[in-house]
Design an enzyme around this catalytic site. Structure first.
Site, PDB file in Angstrom:
ATOM      1  N   ASP A 194       0.768  -1.246   0.000  1.00  0.00           N
ATOM      2  CA  ASP A 194       0.000   0.000   0.000  1.00  0.00           C
ATOM      3  C   ASP A 194       0.806   1.308   0.000  1.00  0.00           C
ATOM      4  O   ASP A 194       0.672   2.125  -0.889  1.00  0.00           O
ATOM      5  CB  ASP A 194      -0.940   0.031   1.210  1.00  0.00           C
ATOM      6  CG  ASP A 194      -1.830  -1.194   1.288  1.00  0.00           C
ATOM      7  OD1 ASP A 194      -1.650  -2.134   0.500  1.00  0.00           O
ATOM      8  OD2 ASP A 194      -2.715  -1.221   2.161  1.00  0.00           O
ATOM      9  N   GLU A 431       2.709  -9.387  11.581  1.00  0.00           N
ATOM     10  CA  GLU A 431       2.437  -8.979  10.202  1.00  0.00           C
ATOM     11  C   GLU A 431       3.735  -8.534   9.516  1.00  0.00           C
ATOM     12  O   GLU A 431       4.036  -8.957   8.413  1.00  0.00           O
ATOM     13  CB  GLU A 431       1.409  -7.840  10.221  1.00  0.00           C
ATOM     14  CG  GLU A 431       0.890  -7.450   8.854  1.00  0.00           C
ATOM     15  CD  GLU A 431      -0.082  -6.285   8.901  1.00  0.00           C
ATOM     16  OE1 GLU A 431      -0.284  -5.700   9.994  1.00  0.00           O
ATOM     17  OE2 GLU A 431      -0.625  -5.944   7.838  1.00  0.00           O
TER      18      GLU A 431
HETATM   19  C1  DGY Z   1      -5.394  -2.327   4.653  1.00  0.00           C
HETATM   20  O1  DGY Z   1      -6.498  -2.068   5.107  1.00  0.00           O
HETATM   21  O2  DGY Z   1      -4.329  -2.023   5.196  1.00  0.00           O
HETATM   22  C2  DGY Z   1      -5.294  -3.111   3.416  1.00  0.00           C
HETATM   23  O3  DGY Z   1      -4.008  -3.274   2.977  1.00  0.00           O
HETATM   24  C3  DGY Z   1      -6.159  -2.561   2.309  1.00  0.00           C
HETATM   25  O4  DGY Z   1      -6.495  -3.658   1.569  1.00  0.00           O
END
Ligand code: DGY
Length: 494
Positions: A194, A431
Site C-alpha cells: 500500500d 504482520e
Molecule cells: C489495509 O487495510 O491495510 C489493506 O491493505 C487494504 O487492503
C-alpha cells in the site's frame, strides 16, 4: 543468536524451537479459521483478503487438503463475472466498527452488473494473483503425502482450473488493454504494498477533492500510528476509491479517466509465475491444447513486458506510471520482480542476486536478520517502522525464497529460509518487522505469516518444486508456446 556484527545466522534453527513455532502457527490458523475461509488477522483484518488467502492455502495444505482447497474455492465463489477476484470479501459477522472502509463503503460496488450476489459484499479492487501458485502447492503437498488427499487435490484442481483461467484472462485483457504483458493497477491497495515509496510520485499527482470525515479503526490495533499509512495516504486512498465507485467500477471508464494508472512490476511478475503454475495445472487436469498455447503466450508476453521495465543502473525493475508516461524510480523489494517471474538469463540473475545481497537490501550492516527490507534503507522515504516503507514481511521472504529455489539457487534459498524462520522464532508470527531491531509490528497472529512458517518448516530443499523446475526448462516451454509439441507430453494427467 547474533554475533558482534549482529548478522551471523546459525545454519539450523533448534529443533525444539521449530516444533514450537509449528505448533504456534497451527494455533494461529485455527484461531483465525472462520470455517470455510480465514481472517487475515484476528482484529485488524477481520475479512477475507485475496492474496492473503492464497498464502494461507499454502500453509493449510500441510494441515489437510480439503480445508486448503476450501480456502481458495470460497474466495473464488465471489469472483466477478469479468473474472476479477475481489481484494476483500467482507465478513457479514464482523462488527461494523472493526475495519474501514468496510462493506457499507463498498456496497454500491454490488450494483455493478459484473459483481457477484451480495451479501457478502466485496471490494471492486483486486490483488496479486498468487492463487494458481497456491493451488499447485496444495496439489504438490498432497501428492508428496499420498493417501486420500491426492484424490481430493485432483478434484480440487479440476474445480478451480476454469476459475483461475478466467481470473488470469481478466488480468491479461481488462488490466492490459495495451497487450504489454504488464498489469495496470488503479489503486496502491491493488499492489498489496500500500504505502510503499513505489507509489509516492504517482500519488502526488492525484488531487484529492472533498471527502467526508472517516474513521481510522486500523490505528486502534497497532502499538504506534507510525506503523500504518498516514492521514495524507488515506485521503488519497479514499479519493481513488470514490472515483472508482463513481465510474461504476467499469474498467473502460476507469481506464479513460482515472488519475492513478500504474503498470505494477511485482504484480506482473506474480502473474507470470502464476501462469507457469496454471500451465502445469492445465496439464494435470487435461485441459485443451488451446489453453496451453494461450497461457504460454501470456507468459512470453509477461517476460517481454518485464524486460522493458528493467533499470540496469539499479539492477532492479521499476513500476511505470501510465499517466505521467515515466518509470517510478524507487528501490524496493518489488524491483526483484524478474526473479519472481523466473527464467532469467544467467547475467540478469547474477545482477539481481548482487542487488539482493548488497548493502541496499540483505547486506545492509544494521539489519537484525539478513532478510530484505520492503524498502531499501538507502531509498529516500525509507521508514523502518512504517508498513511497506521499510519493515520486512515474511510473505515477501517466502516469495523470494520460492523464486530462488526455482532459479536453482538452493543454498541462497536455504539461508533466506533459515533467517526468516529465526526472525519468527524470536519475533513471533506478526504482520511485519522492524528490519533493524526485529520488533514485531502491525498485527499479531497474522494468518499468512503462520502459513508461510508452516510451509518453510515442511520444506527443507527443492524436492517439492521439482516439477515446476522441469517446466522452467526453456526448450519445453518454447515448444508449448509455438504449439509444436503435445502440451500434455511429459506431465502426468490427473
Ligand atoms: C489495509 O487495510 O491495510 C489493506 O491493505 C487494504 O487492503
Amino acid at each position: 543468536m547474533s554475533s558482534t556484527n549482529n548478522r551471523v545466522v546459525r545454519t539450523e534453527t533448534a529443533l525444539g524451537a521449530e516444533a514450537q513455532l509449528a505448533a504456534r502457527a497451527r494455533q494461529v490458523l485455527r484461531q483465525n479459521d472462520m470455517g470455510d475461509w480465514t481472517r487475515a488477522a484476528p482484529n485488524l483484518y477481520p475479512h477475507q483478503w485475496s492474496w492473503d488467502s492464497a498464502f494461507i492455502a499454502i500453509g493449510l495444505a500441510h494441515l489437510g487438503t480439503r480445508r486448503a482447497a476450501k480456502e481458495l474455492l470460497t474466495l473464488f465463489e465471489h469472483q466477478w463475472r469479468t473474472g476479477k477476484v475481489p481484494h476483500i470479501v467482507f465478513n457479514p459477522e464482523a462488527p461494523p466498527d472493526s475495519y474501514f472502509p468496510g462493506p457499507e463503503h463498498w456496497a454500491c460496488a454490488a450494483a455493478s452488473p459484473d459483481a457477484p450476489p451480495a451479501p457478502p459484499y466485496t471490494s471492486c479492487l483486486c490483488q496479486p494473483p498468487a492463487h494458481a501458485i497456491a493451488a499447485l502447492r496444495v496439489w504438490e503437498v498432497a501428492e508428496r503425502k499420498g493417501g486420500e488427499g491426492v484424490d481430493e487435490a485432483r478434484a480440487f484442481l479440476r474445480q478451480i482450473y476454469p476459475k483461475l483461467l478466467l481470473w488470469h484472462r481478466y488480468l491479461m485483457t481488462h488490466r492490459d488493454p495495451e497487450g504489454s504483458g504488464l498489469v495496470t493497477i488503479y489503486h496502491p491497495w491493488e499492489s498489496g504494498t500500500d504505502n510503499s515509496p513505489r507509489w509516492d510520485a504517482a500519488l502526488e499527482a492525484v488531487e484529492v477533492g472533498d471527502l467526508p470525515p472517516y474513521p481510522r479503526y486500523d490505528l486502534r490495533h497497532v502499538a504506534n500510528p507510525s506503523e500504518r499509512p498516514t492521514r495524507a495516504d488515506y485521503d488519497r486512498y479514499l479519493w481513488l476509491v470514490k472515483l472508482i465507485k463513481k465510474a461504476g467500477c467499469d474498467e473502460e471508464s476507469i481506464y479513460r479517466s482515472h488519475p492513478f494508472l500504474v503498470k505494477d512490476v511485482l504484480f506482473s511478475a506474480i502473474v507470470v509465475a502464476a501462469n507457469e503454475a496454471l500451465l502445469e495445472i492445465a496439464a494435470l487436469v487435461g485441459a485443451e491444447a488451446g489453453d496451453h498455447t494461450l497461457i504460454a503466450n501470456w507468459i512470453a508476453r509477461g517476460h517481454q513486458g518485464l524486460n522493458s521495465l528493467w533499470d540496469p543502473e539499479l539492477g532492479l525493475s521499476l513500476d511505470y506510471d501510465l499517466r505521467a508516461g515515466r518509470p517510478l524510480r524507487a528501490r524496493t523489494v518489488a524491483g526483484f520482480a524478474p526473479l519472481v517471474a523466473g527464467r532469467q538469463s544467467t547475467e540478469r540473475l547474477e545482477t539481481l542476486i548482487t542487488a539482493l545481497e548488497s548493502s541496499a537490501f540483505t547486506g545492509h550492516p544494521w539489519l537484525r536478520w539478513p532478510v530484505p527490507p520492503s524498502t531499501s534503507p538507502l531509498q529516500e522515504g525509507f521508514r523502518r517502522r512504517s508498513y511497506w516503507r521499510g519493515p520486512t514481511w515474511p510473505v515477501v521472504n517466502w516469495l523470494l525464497w520460492w523464486s530462488l529455489l526455482r532459479a536453482g539457487q538452493s543454498e541462497r534459498a536455504q539461508r533466506l529460509r533459515q533467517a526468516s524462520l529465526q526472525q519468527l522464532v524470536i519475533g513471533g508470527l506478526g504482520e511485519y518487522f522492524d528490519p533493524f531491531t526485529g520488533e514485531l509490528l502491525g498485527a499479531n497472529d497474522q494468518s499468512w505469516t503462520a502459513a508461510v512458517a508452516l510451509d518453510w518448516l515442511a520444506t527443507q530443499g527443492c524436492g517439492a518444486l521439482r516439477r515446476t523446475a522441469t517446466l522452467l526448462q526453456p526448450g519445453r516451454y518454447e515448444t508449448i508456446r509455438n504449439g509444436t509439441s503435445d502440451p500434455l507430453g511429459s506431465v502426468r494427467t490427473a
